[in-house]
Design a protein around this motif. Structure first.
Motif, PDB file in Angstrom:
ATOM      1  N   LYS A  15       0.830  -1.204   0.000  1.00  0.00           N
ATOM      2  CA  LYS A  15       0.000   0.000   0.000  1.00  0.00           C
ATOM      3  C   LYS A  15       0.863   1.252   0.000  1.00  0.00           C
ATOM      4  CE  LYS A  15      -3.623   2.420   2.559  1.00  0.00           C
ATOM      5  NZ  LYS A  15      -4.467   2.460   3.770  1.00  0.00           N
ATOM      6  N   VAL A  16       2.032   1.188   0.635  1.00  0.00           N
ATOM      7  CA  VAL A  16       2.942   2.334   0.632  1.00  0.00           C
ATOM      8  C   VAL A  16       3.344   2.673  -0.799  1.00  0.00           C
ATOM      9  CG1 VAL A  16       5.167   3.186   1.446  1.00  0.00           C
ATOM     10  CG2 VAL A  16       3.787   1.704   2.916  1.00  0.00           C
ATOM     11  N   ILE A  17       3.706   1.641  -1.565  1.00  0.00           N
ATOM     12  CA  ILE A  17       4.106   1.856  -2.961  1.00  0.00           C
ATOM     13  C   ILE A  17       2.941   2.401  -3.770  1.00  0.00           C
ATOM     14  CG2 ILE A  17       4.932   0.679  -5.029  1.00  0.00           C
ATOM     15  CD1 ILE A  17       6.405  -1.267  -3.175  1.00  0.00           C
ATOM     16  N   GLU A  18       1.730   1.878  -3.526  1.00  0.00           N
ATOM     17  CA  GLU A  18       0.557   2.337  -4.269  1.00  0.00           C
ATOM     18  C   GLU A  18       0.211   3.785  -3.933  1.00  0.00           C
ATOM     19  OE1 GLU A  18      -2.378  -0.479  -3.221  1.00  0.00           O
ATOM     20  OE2 GLU A  18      -1.584  -2.081  -4.520  1.00  0.00           O
ATOM     21  N   LEU A  29      12.170   1.249   0.084  1.00  0.00           N
ATOM     22  CA  LEU A  29      11.369   0.234   0.773  1.00  0.00           C
ATOM     23  C   LEU A  29      11.614  -1.147   0.172  1.00  0.00           C
ATOM     24  CD1 LEU A  29       9.219  -0.487   2.839  1.00  0.00           C
ATOM     25  CD2 LEU A  29       7.475   0.054   1.128  1.00  0.00           C
ATOM     26  N   ARG A  30      11.627  -1.232  -1.156  1.00  0.00           N
ATOM     27  CA  ARG A  30      11.877  -2.532  -1.796  1.00  0.00           C
ATOM     28  C   ARG A  30      13.265  -3.057  -1.443  1.00  0.00           C
ATOM     29  NH1 ARG A  30       9.571   0.037  -6.618  1.00  0.00           N
ATOM     30  NH2 ARG A  30       7.429  -0.683  -6.947  1.00  0.00           N
ATOM     31  N   SER A  31      14.269  -2.171  -1.457  1.00  0.00           N
ATOM     32  CA  SER A  31      15.641  -2.605  -1.179  1.00  0.00           C
ATOM     33  C   SER A  31      15.783  -3.111   0.250  1.00  0.00           C
ATOM     34  CB  SER A  31      16.611  -1.449  -1.430  1.00  0.00           C
ATOM     35  OG  SER A  31      16.561  -1.034  -2.778  1.00  0.00           O
ATOM     36  N   LEU A  32      15.177  -2.416   1.204  1.00  0.00           N
ATOM     37  CA  LEU A  32      15.257  -2.854   2.598  1.00  0.00           C
ATOM     38  C   LEU A  32      14.578  -4.209   2.791  1.00  0.00           C
ATOM     39  CD1 LEU A  32      14.572   0.489   4.500  1.00  0.00           C
ATOM     40  CD2 LEU A  32      16.741  -0.713   4.316  1.00  0.00           C
ATOM     41  N   LEU A  33      13.388  -4.351   2.221  1.00  0.00           N
ATOM     42  CA  LEU A  33      12.678  -5.621   2.369  1.00  0.00           C
ATOM     43  C   LEU A  33      13.419  -6.750   1.670  1.00  0.00           C
ATOM     44  CD1 LEU A  33       9.015  -4.373   1.832  1.00  0.00           C
ATOM     45  CD2 LEU A  33      10.057  -5.094   3.976  1.00  0.00           C
ATOM     46  N   LEU A  92      12.266 -10.328   2.098  1.00  0.00           N
ATOM     47  CA  LEU A  92      10.831 -10.108   2.212  1.00  0.00           C
ATOM     48  C   LEU A  92      10.340  -9.370   0.972  1.00  0.00           C
ATOM     49  CD1 LEU A  92      10.725  -8.910   5.939  1.00  0.00           C
ATOM     50  CD2 LEU A  92      10.104 -11.177   5.084  1.00  0.00           C
ATOM     51  N   ALA A  93       9.040  -9.312   0.811  1.00  0.00           N
ATOM     52  CA  ALA A  93       8.425  -8.601  -0.312  1.00  0.00           C
ATOM     53  C   ALA A  93       7.345  -7.679   0.234  1.00  0.00           C
ATOM     54  CB  ALA A  93       7.834  -9.590  -1.312  1.00  0.00           C
ATOM     55  N   PRO A  94       7.058  -6.563  -0.442  1.00  0.00           N
ATOM     56  CA  PRO A  94       6.027  -5.634   0.048  1.00  0.00           C
ATOM     57  C   PRO A  94       4.663  -6.283   0.191  1.00  0.00           C
ATOM     58  CG  PRO A  94       7.340  -4.620  -1.691  1.00  0.00           C
ATOM     59  CD  PRO A  94       7.721  -6.054  -1.650  1.00  0.00           C
ATOM     60  N   GLU A  95       4.380  -7.295  -0.635  1.00  0.00           N
ATOM     61  CA  GLU A  95       3.047  -7.925  -0.593  1.00  0.00           C
ATOM     62  C   GLU A  95       2.854  -8.831   0.610  1.00  0.00           C
ATOM     63  OE1 GLU A  95       5.166  -8.163  -3.061  1.00  0.00           O
ATOM     64  OE2 GLU A  95       4.329  -6.908  -4.665  1.00  0.00           O
ATOM     65  N   THR A  96       3.920  -9.175   1.332  1.00  0.00           N
ATOM     66  CA  THR A  96       3.813 -10.149   2.421  1.00  0.00           C
ATOM     67  C   THR A  96       4.042  -9.548   3.806  1.00  0.00           C
ATOM     68  OG1 THR A  96       6.162 -10.732   2.178  1.00  0.00           O
ATOM     69  CG2 THR A  96       4.559 -11.995   0.893  1.00  0.00           C
ATOM     70  N   GLU A 143       4.735   6.165   7.129  1.00  0.00           N
ATOM     71  CA  GLU A 143       3.952   7.153   7.885  1.00  0.00           C
ATOM     72  C   GLU A 143       2.910   7.818   6.993  1.00  0.00           C
ATOM     73  OE1 GLU A 143       6.596   9.896   9.660  1.00  0.00           O
ATOM     74  OE2 GLU A 143       7.331   8.514  11.198  1.00  0.00           O
ATOM     75  N   ASN A 144       3.287   8.095   5.750  1.00  0.00           N
ATOM     76  CA  ASN A 144       2.358   8.738   4.823  1.00  0.00           C
ATOM     77  C   ASN A 144       1.175   7.817   4.520  1.00  0.00           C
ATOM     78  OD1 ASN A 144       1.413  10.700   2.990  1.00  0.00           O
ATOM     79  ND2 ASN A 144       2.429   9.674   1.291  1.00  0.00           N
ATOM     80  N   ALA A 145       1.451   6.514   4.297  1.00  0.00           N
ATOM     81  CA  ALA A 145       0.380   5.572   3.990  1.00  0.00           C
ATOM     82  C   ALA A 145      -0.559   5.358   5.179  1.00  0.00           C
ATOM     83  CB  ALA A 145       0.981   4.230   3.544  1.00  0.00           C
ATOM     84  N   LEU A 146      -0.026   5.448   6.396  1.00  0.00           N
ATOM     85  CA  LEU A 146      -0.849   5.274   7.596  1.00  0.00           C
ATOM     86  C   LEU A 146      -1.572   6.550   8.016  1.00  0.00           C
ATOM     87  CD1 LEU A 146       1.574   3.096   9.756  1.00  0.00           C
ATOM     88  CD2 LEU A 146      -0.583   2.349   8.744  1.00  0.00           C
ATOM     89  N   GLY A 147      -1.239   7.664   7.379  1.00  0.00           N
ATOM     90  CA  GLY A 147      -1.843   8.932   7.773  1.00  0.00           C
ATOM     91  C   GLY A 147      -1.123   9.625   8.896  1.00  0.00           C
ATOM     92  N   ILE A 148       0.008   9.075   9.339  1.00  0.00           N
ATOM     93  CA  ILE A 148       0.757   9.685  10.440  1.00  0.00           C
ATOM     94  C   ILE A 148       1.347  11.017  10.007  1.00  0.00           C
ATOM     95  CG2 ILE A 148       2.739   9.376  11.974  1.00  0.00           C
ATOM     96  CD1 ILE A 148       2.247   6.367  11.806  1.00  0.00           C
TER      97      ILE A 148
END
Length: 814
Positions: free
Chosen positions: A218-221, A243-247, A252-256, A298-303
């Motif tokens: 959702k962050v990427i979207e 985010l992709r590089s860290l995961l 890990l993958a963003p979808e999981t 934080e942006n995706a969560l509204g923080i």
């Protein structure tokens, strides 16, 4: 009577490459889908069978074949065409509730959703495409594996549906979800710290009534939706890549991974980097990625939104930025204010400063801790504030936020020595003599001046003259520097001063001492003992002979050897760069318009980076200076067409660093290196000769024809952006390449690392063919082994251990 048979309408057969391009899937994913559909995993398949598996009739009208064989669109491409955010499209698909006239997707698994391009174009422009889209024939009864159905409807010009109203949240765990806006604002004022806001928002997300747990995807979207809405692209692309590089570093993958700020902090704490678990990135890169990715979470969560609301109550930086934007001079040029509302605001907040706290000394303290990029922006901020404070019309307004006088920050570097003008003139003359090359005995003159050598010699001479002045061997009022340079004792004393200076790098002192003897000798100044004395000083021996490969380059080579996926990304790095550029051009073509200036700039950058990768892997690893100076369309062009399926690249020996000519062929192959070079010449290079914005397709075609004519008259393969009579600037290409390799390919490297990566891979697989590797790089065997071919010693030790154990009775040799 002879009966003539009617030819069978057969759309033909799709190859594996066409199928993978059609669905946008490769390898294991393609085999998985084909297995589910009952197709052979590694064989060509009839288009009619592919359409049947998708839920279409096997027989389609001939005029629809081209449309139905056009690659399917994913949700991002659909978003670009329709203007609807990716998040909204995904929400429709998750709920299986689509607005009228919007076609449902073709599903290739739980998350892979694709659309027929003709149907999306019909939704966007019904007057042009709806009649043809309605002729697509569908099966009356769909197979079990087709999880979608086509909603037949009459497409007209009705407006897009409005955003649906969110239903009341019945959750008893979060009663605050049903508060009114006024009640929610009153509730939010009770939180006094950002931590309280974060915990409250996280609790709401965790106890949401949604049946699907949100993931990091959702962050990427959300970031993609903001880009489509017109927000700055670069920072959001970097956040997605971070985010992709860290995961990926955690496998890990963003979808999981669940979307949760506490979960992110557990996975990636501030002190969570070490060389063992993250060998492909440095600590600085990890911290930078963490900062960008956490901001996206934080942006995706509204923080982030709540943070801004909280800051507005106690923070005057937003008020200062709002006041600056209200000034008439900045209403149409708000990019000028980014130095204040972005860089200065961020640096000051991190240090706990408000606008009223900003003094000249505070500014200097922030400047001293800033990065090189931030320093440039902070200089612009100080200059802007000083200008507004000096202006009568804005002085009162700016001083309500910045009451202390601010002056422009001086950028004179301590390494730039202030020398008298007569010394500088003489230095210029001496360095021009010392950097001449290619003496013609017939003309009795030097034909070439090495620009880079001249700059290096000037830097060395300025340091030596400054040292002579510091030790009292040369006075600023002297008419010439030659007398002091001819005194061997004076030069020795100056070099002793250079050696004792702790604030300069060791490599700087070594370079200064190394350049000095040839400069003096070529200007007729002979100091017999100078070279021997310099050789006797260990600190002056830092040279290429004892240098080593950098740590970041070693990490890249290690990853290429150990990780097959990264190796494939590295060797096929031209593909995603080209794909992104083609997507931009395809979007403009679908909208029947030309490229915008921003789109054209991005196409130039992506195309040039893809061209470099294709030449490096498909031809020979040439250096950047040779790449940007490559010529075409002239009798002695470096890049020419050798045959229908081959390009020839020739770099004369006089233009290469090692004085060995480069002569290589770039041939057509399954890796499409040759195709990428041809694509750049035909599709991308003309954009260097255009800066127009064509509103319709006809104007664009006229401009394109004129640009192609201009391109044929230019000698440079990659022309300059502003001046096409010159080649592209070295540093400009460097920034293009590094940014797009990091953001799109997912590999952090510079162009020179292609030599190191190729040499290390080849040497690891073919250690007995070091001569072949040296030939490919155009260097000696000794140079390749010492500087380019990184040896994976740990892997060799493990293989040696296995070989030793295999010598035991009953052991198996591999």
């Amino acid at each position: 009577m002879i009966k003539t048979s009617t030819p069978k309408l057969d759309p033909g057969t799709a190859t594996i490459e066409q199928i993978e391009g059609y669905f946008g899937i490769k390898g294991d994913k393609r085999r998985e889908v084909f297995a589910a559909w009952g197709f052979p995993s590694n064989a060509s398949t009839a288009w009619s069978e592919i359409w049947a598996a998708m839920g279409l009739n096997q027989t389609q009208a001939r005029k629809l074949w081209a449309d139905l064989q056009t690659p399917l669109l994913d949700n991002k491409e659909v978003s670009r065409i329709t203007g609807i955010s990716v998040g909204t499209i995904n929400d429709w698909c998750n709920k299986e509730k689509y607005p009228t006239f919007f076609p449902p997707p073709i599903r290739l698994g739980a998350r892979k959703k694709l659309w027929i391009s003709l149907e999306i174009l019909a939704f966007k422009q019904p007057s042009l495409y709806s009649a043809r889209a309605k002729e697509i024939r569908r099966q009356a009864f769909l197979p079990a594996y087709v999880k979608t159905s086509f909603r037949t409807s009459n497409i007209d010009l009705n407006p897009l549906p409005s955003t649906p109203v969110i239903e009341e949240n019945p959750s008893h765990l979060d009663r605050s979800a049903n508060l009114t806006v006024a009640e929610r604002q009153t509730r939010d004022t009770m939180f006094h710290t950002t931590e309280e806001l974060i915990s409250e928002i996280t609790r709401q997300v965790e106890f949401s009534a949604s049946s699907e747990v949100p993931t990091m995807n959702k962050v990427i979207e959300v970031l993609e939706a903001e880009i489509e809405a017109g927000h700055p692209t670069s920072s959001r692309r970097r956040a997605q890549c971070a985010l992709r590089s860290l995961l990926r570093a955690r496998k890990l993958a963003p979808e999981t991974v669940e979307l949760n700020i506490d979960n992110f902090d557990r996975l990636f704490p501030r002190a969570g980097w070490n060389r063992v678990n993250m060998p492909t990135m440095t600590q600085a890169t990890y911290l930078d990625y963490r900062k960008r990715a956490r901001g996206g979470v934080e942006n995706a969560l509204g923080i982030s939104k709540h943070k801004r609301e909280l800051r507005e109550r106690v923070d005057n930086w937003l008020k200062a930025a709002k006041w600056l934007k209200s000034l008439p001079r900045y209403r149409k040029r708000q990019v000028d204010l980014s130095c204040v509302e972005s860089t200065l605001t961020m640096c000051a907040r991190e240090s706990g400063y408000q606008p009223v706290d900003m003094t000249q000394s505070t500014f200097r303290a922030l400047y001293a801790r800033a990065s090189s990029t931030q320093k440039k922006s902070l200089r612009n901020a100080a200059r802007l504030i000083a200008r507004l404070q000096a202006d009568v019309e804005t002085a009162d307004g700016i001083r309500t936020f910045f009451p202390h006088p601010i002056a422009a920050i001086q950028t004179t570097s301590p390494r730039q020595h202030e020398l008298p003008s007569q010394f500088q003139i003489e230095i210029d003359m001496m360095t021009q003599v010392s950097s001449r090359t290619k003496y013609s005995k017939i003309r009795k003159e030097w034909r070439h001046l090495a620009k880079k050598t001249t700059d290096s010699h000037k830097k060395a001479m300025r340091g030596i003259i400054h040292a002579l002045m510091k030790v009292g061997r040369l006075h600023s009022s002297a008419n010439t520097i030659r007398i002091a340079l001819s005194d061997q004792d004076a030069v020795f004393e100056a070099l002793q001063y250079v050696l004792s200076r702790g604030e300069i790098k060791a490599s700087t002192a070594a370079s200064m001492a190394g350049y000095l003897p040839p400069i003096l000798e070529r200007n007729g100044i002979s100091l017999p003992e100078l070279r021997d004395e310099i050789k006797a000083i260990p600190e002056f021996k830092i040279s290429i002979k004892n240098s080593q490969m950098g740590l970041e380059t070693q990490n890249l080579c290690r990853s290429l050897i150990e990780r097959l996926d990264m190796r494939a990304d590295f060797l096929l790095s031209h593909a995603p760069l080209r794909r992104e550029a083609e997507a931009i051009m395809r979007l403009a073509k679908n909208d029947r318009r030309g490229l915008t200036r921003t789109e054209r700039t991005r196409v130039r950058q992506l195309g040039t980076a893809a061209l470099f990768c294709a030449i490096e892997c498909g031809g020979a690893p040439i250096r950047v200076e040779n790449f940007v100076e490559t010529t075409v369309n002239v009798p002695d062009a470096w890049l020419t067409v050798a045959s229908k399926n081959e390009f020839r690249l020739v770099v004369p020996e006089s233009e290469t660093k090692n004085k060995k000519a480069i002569d290589t062929l770039i041939s057509a192959s399954a890796e499409l290196y040759h195709d990428t070079v041809r694509w750049f010449l035909e599709k991308v290079r003309p954009h260097f000769f255009r800066n127009d914005v064509s509103g319709n397709i006809h104007d664009d075609k006229r401009q394109e024809k004129a640009a192609k004519t201009a391109a044929l008259q230019c000698r440079w393969l990659i022309p300059g952006v502003k001046n096409q009579t010159k080649s592209l600037c070295y540093n400009t290409f460097l920034s293009w390449f590094q940014n797009h390799m990091r953001d799109l390919v997912g590999i952090t490297c510079n162009p020179h690392n292609f030599r190191h990566g190729q040499a290390s891979l080849l040497y690891h697989e073919y250690p007995e063919r070091i001569d072949m590797i040296a030939k490919r790089l155009g260097d000696t065997v000794e140079t390749v082994v010492r500087f380019y071919a990184w040896i994976h010693n740990e892997m060799l030790m493990r293989e040696g251990q296995k070989a030793l154990v295999a010598l035991l009775p009953g052991g198996h040799r591999t």
